[in-house]
Design a protein around this motif. Structure first.
Motif, PDB file in Angstrom:
ATOM      1  N   PRO A 172      13.821  -5.169 -12.533  1.00  7.19           N
ATOM      2  CA  PRO A 172      13.574  -4.436 -11.286  1.00  7.19           C
ATOM      3  C   PRO A 172      14.715  -4.457 -10.286  1.00  7.19           C
ATOM      4  O   PRO A 172      14.809  -3.566  -9.438  1.00  7.19           O
ATOM      5  CB  PRO A 172      12.328  -5.137 -10.711  1.00  7.19           C
ATOM      6  N   ASP A 173      15.579  -5.477 -10.346  1.00  8.41           N
ATOM      7  CA  ASP A 173      16.637  -5.594  -9.354  1.00  8.41           C
ATOM      8  C   ASP A 173      17.918  -6.055 -10.046  1.00  8.41           C
ATOM      9  O   ASP A 173      18.435  -7.144  -9.778  1.00  8.41           O
ATOM     10  CB  ASP A 173      16.226  -6.593  -8.262  1.00  8.41           C
ATOM     11  N   LYS A 224       9.115 -11.889 -15.195  1.00  8.85           N
ATOM     12  CA  LYS A 224       9.312 -12.959 -14.211  1.00  8.85           C
ATOM     13  C   LYS A 224      10.677 -12.853 -13.521  1.00  8.85           C
ATOM     14  O   LYS A 224      10.924 -13.537 -12.524  1.00  8.85           O
ATOM     15  CB  LYS A 224       9.214 -14.318 -14.898  1.00  8.85           C
ATOM     16  N   ILE A 225      11.561 -12.017 -14.065  1.00  7.04           N
ATOM     17  CA  ILE A 225      12.918 -11.912 -13.508  1.00  7.04           C
ATOM     18  C   ILE A 225      12.905 -10.874 -12.389  1.00  7.04           C
ATOM     19  O   ILE A 225      13.148  -9.685 -12.604  1.00  7.04           O
ATOM     20  CB  ILE A 225      13.940 -11.548 -14.601  1.00  7.04           C
ATOM     21  N   ILE A 226      12.599 -11.333 -11.196  1.00  6.05           N
ATOM     22  CA  ILE A 226      12.489 -10.422 -10.049  1.00  6.05           C
ATOM     23  C   ILE A 226      13.624 -10.638  -9.054  1.00  6.05           C
ATOM     24  O   ILE A 226      13.754  -9.876  -8.093  1.00  6.05           O
ATOM     25  CB  ILE A 226      11.132 -10.598  -9.348  1.00  6.05           C
ATOM     26  N   MET A 227      14.442 -11.664  -9.266  1.00  5.78           N
ATOM     27  CA  MET A 227      15.563 -11.919  -8.362  1.00  5.78           C
ATOM     28  C   MET A 227      16.725 -10.976  -8.662  1.00  5.78           C
ATOM     29  O   MET A 227      16.786 -10.403  -9.757  1.00  5.78           O
ATOM     30  CB  MET A 227      16.027 -13.375  -8.478  1.00  5.78           C
ATOM     31  N   PRO A 228      17.647 -10.760  -7.737  1.00  8.99           N
ATOM     32  CA  PRO A 228      18.827  -9.945  -8.024  1.00  8.99           C
ATOM     33  C   PRO A 228      19.561 -10.490  -9.253  1.00  8.99           C
ATOM     34  O   PRO A 228      19.828 -11.694  -9.339  1.00  8.99           O
ATOM     35  CB  PRO A 228      19.672 -10.068  -6.761  1.00  8.99           C
ATOM     36  N   THR A 229      19.877  -9.592 -10.182  1.00  9.41           N
ATOM     37  CA  THR A 229      20.445 -10.004 -11.468  1.00  9.41           C
ATOM     38  C   THR A 229      21.661  -9.154 -11.807  1.00  9.41           C
ATOM     39  O   THR A 229      21.639  -7.932 -11.638  1.00  9.41           O
ATOM     40  CB  THR A 229      19.395  -9.876 -12.589  1.00  9.41           C
ATOM     41  N   VAL A 237      13.506 -19.346 -16.282  1.00  7.99           N
ATOM     42  CA  VAL A 237      12.884 -18.572 -15.207  1.00  7.99           C
ATOM     43  C   VAL A 237      11.420 -18.297 -15.540  1.00  7.99           C
ATOM     44  O   VAL A 237      10.538 -18.389 -14.677  1.00  7.99           O
ATOM     45  CB  VAL A 237      13.656 -17.265 -14.958  1.00  7.99           C
ATOM     46  N   ALA A 238      11.138 -17.985 -16.799  1.00 15.07           N
ATOM     47  CA  ALA A 238       9.751 -17.735 -17.213  1.00 15.07           C
ATOM     48  C   ALA A 238       8.886 -18.982 -17.034  1.00 15.07           C
ATOM     49  O   ALA A 238       7.675 -18.877 -16.811  1.00 15.07           O
ATOM     50  CB  ALA A 238       9.710 -17.275 -18.666  1.00 15.07           C
ATOM     51  N   SER A 286      13.523 -20.796 -10.168  1.00  6.55           N
ATOM     52  CA  SER A 286      13.674 -19.687  -9.210  1.00  6.55           C
ATOM     53  C   SER A 286      15.059 -19.672  -8.580  1.00  6.55           C
ATOM     54  O   SER A 286      15.232 -20.030  -7.409  1.00  6.55           O
ATOM     55  CB  SER A 286      12.607 -19.800  -8.113  1.00  6.55           C
ATOM     56  N   PRO A 287      16.077 -19.241  -9.318  1.00  5.75           N
ATOM     57  CA  PRO A 287      17.401 -19.113  -8.703  1.00  5.75           C
ATOM     58  C   PRO A 287      17.429 -17.972  -7.691  1.00  5.75           C
ATOM     59  O   PRO A 287      16.669 -17.012  -7.799  1.00  5.75           O
ATOM     60  CB  PRO A 287      18.306 -18.811  -9.900  1.00  5.75           C
ATOM     61  N   ARG A 288      18.336 -18.096  -6.719  1.00  6.61           N
ATOM     62  CA  ARG A 288      18.506 -17.008  -5.756  1.00  6.61           C
ATOM     63  C   ARG A 288      19.010 -15.762  -6.457  1.00  6.61           C
ATOM     64  O   ARG A 288      18.492 -14.661  -6.265  1.00  6.61           O
ATOM     65  CB  ARG A 288      19.495 -17.431  -4.669  1.00  6.61           C
TER      66      ARG A 288
END
Length: 251
Positions: A220-221, A193-198, A114-115, A119-121
């Motif tokens: 963040p999410d 960089k990890i801004i997608m739902p996790t 990801v870094a 860009s996974p959903r």
């Protein structure tokens, strides 16, 4: 359930394998250290659950693991190689809309990818805590010590279970040691960089990679969920696959 095995060639000429089952939305699952796709994702039913939920489950064997090549040339293990392999696999498969999950080293590999721009959903980080990413050096030293004690570790030694797992998996010690030596820590900037739902998913008695709740709080999410077990046993629990399905099928 039908599992198919495929091979492809990375940009440095190393032949790598992935296993696949199901049809539908792609989800890539990355296994842990000394393991492979069969053990982490197939044996205990996680891939079957995801396939039944309508996913195309893609499960690479990392280099030096499973059915992938295990080169003994140090040049085959530059820093960040596993993340690079994952990006190249996504490109090879022509994926543009997919989900991604990893367990332990697979979580670290996913973060590195990801870094680098993947860009996974949605993202699943299983068997991982904050210190296992930002403080990888301690875990790294532990495994290097386990290699040194491969023939001498006795029951009760803190390296005992790691050594026994390596022996049960018949790991290529030369290749996996080279891979370990090439691994680099995750930085705060990379975590950013990890801004997608996790989903941060961890055994309730798993502290091997530090605090999973702290990792969830640092993103963040993200949401945190527990399953029964230690670092070794949590991946065997049906609850792991069930939690993955719930998260990936959220509206």
């Amino acid at each position: 359930m039908t599992i198919t095995t495929h091979h492809w060639t990375a940009s440095d000429g190393v032949t790598l394998a992935w296993r696949e089952t199901g049809a539908g939305r792609p989800v890539i699952l990355v296994h842990g250290l000394f393991s492979d796709a069969q053990l982490n994702w197939v044996k205990f039913g996680h891939a079957e659950k995801l396939a039944a939920a309508g996913f195309r489950v893609i499960m690479p064997d990392l280099r030096a693991h499973g059915e992938s090549d295990k080169p003994h040339d140090p040049a085959a293990y530059p820093p960040g190689i596993l993340g690079r392999d994952l990006l190249e696999l996504v490109a090879h498969l022509g994926l543009s809309d997919f989900d991604l999950g990893g367990f332990s080293l697979g979580s670290r590999t996913s973060v590195h990818a990801v870094a680098k721009g993947l860009s996974p959903r949605r993202l699943i980080l299983a068997g991982m805590g904050l210190e296992g990413l930002l403080g990888w050096e301690k875990r790294h030293e532990f495994f290097l010590e386990a290699f040194e004690k491969f023939e001498s570790a006795s029951r009760g030694d803190r390296h005992w279970f790691a050594v026994q797992f390596m022996k049960s998996q018949k790991v290529d010690r030369v290749a996996t040691k080279l891979l370990l030596e090439s691994n680099s820590t995750v930085t705060e900037a990379m975590l950013g960089k990890i801004i997608m739902p996790t989903l941060v998913l961890c055994g309730d008695d798993d502290r091997d990679n530090g605090s999973a709740p702290a990792l969830a709080e640092a993103l963040p999410d993200a949401r945190y969920e527990e399953v029964p077990g230690t670092h070794t046993t949590s991946v065997t629990q049906r609850a792991l696959g069930e939690a993955m399905v719930r998260f990936l099928t959220l509206p």
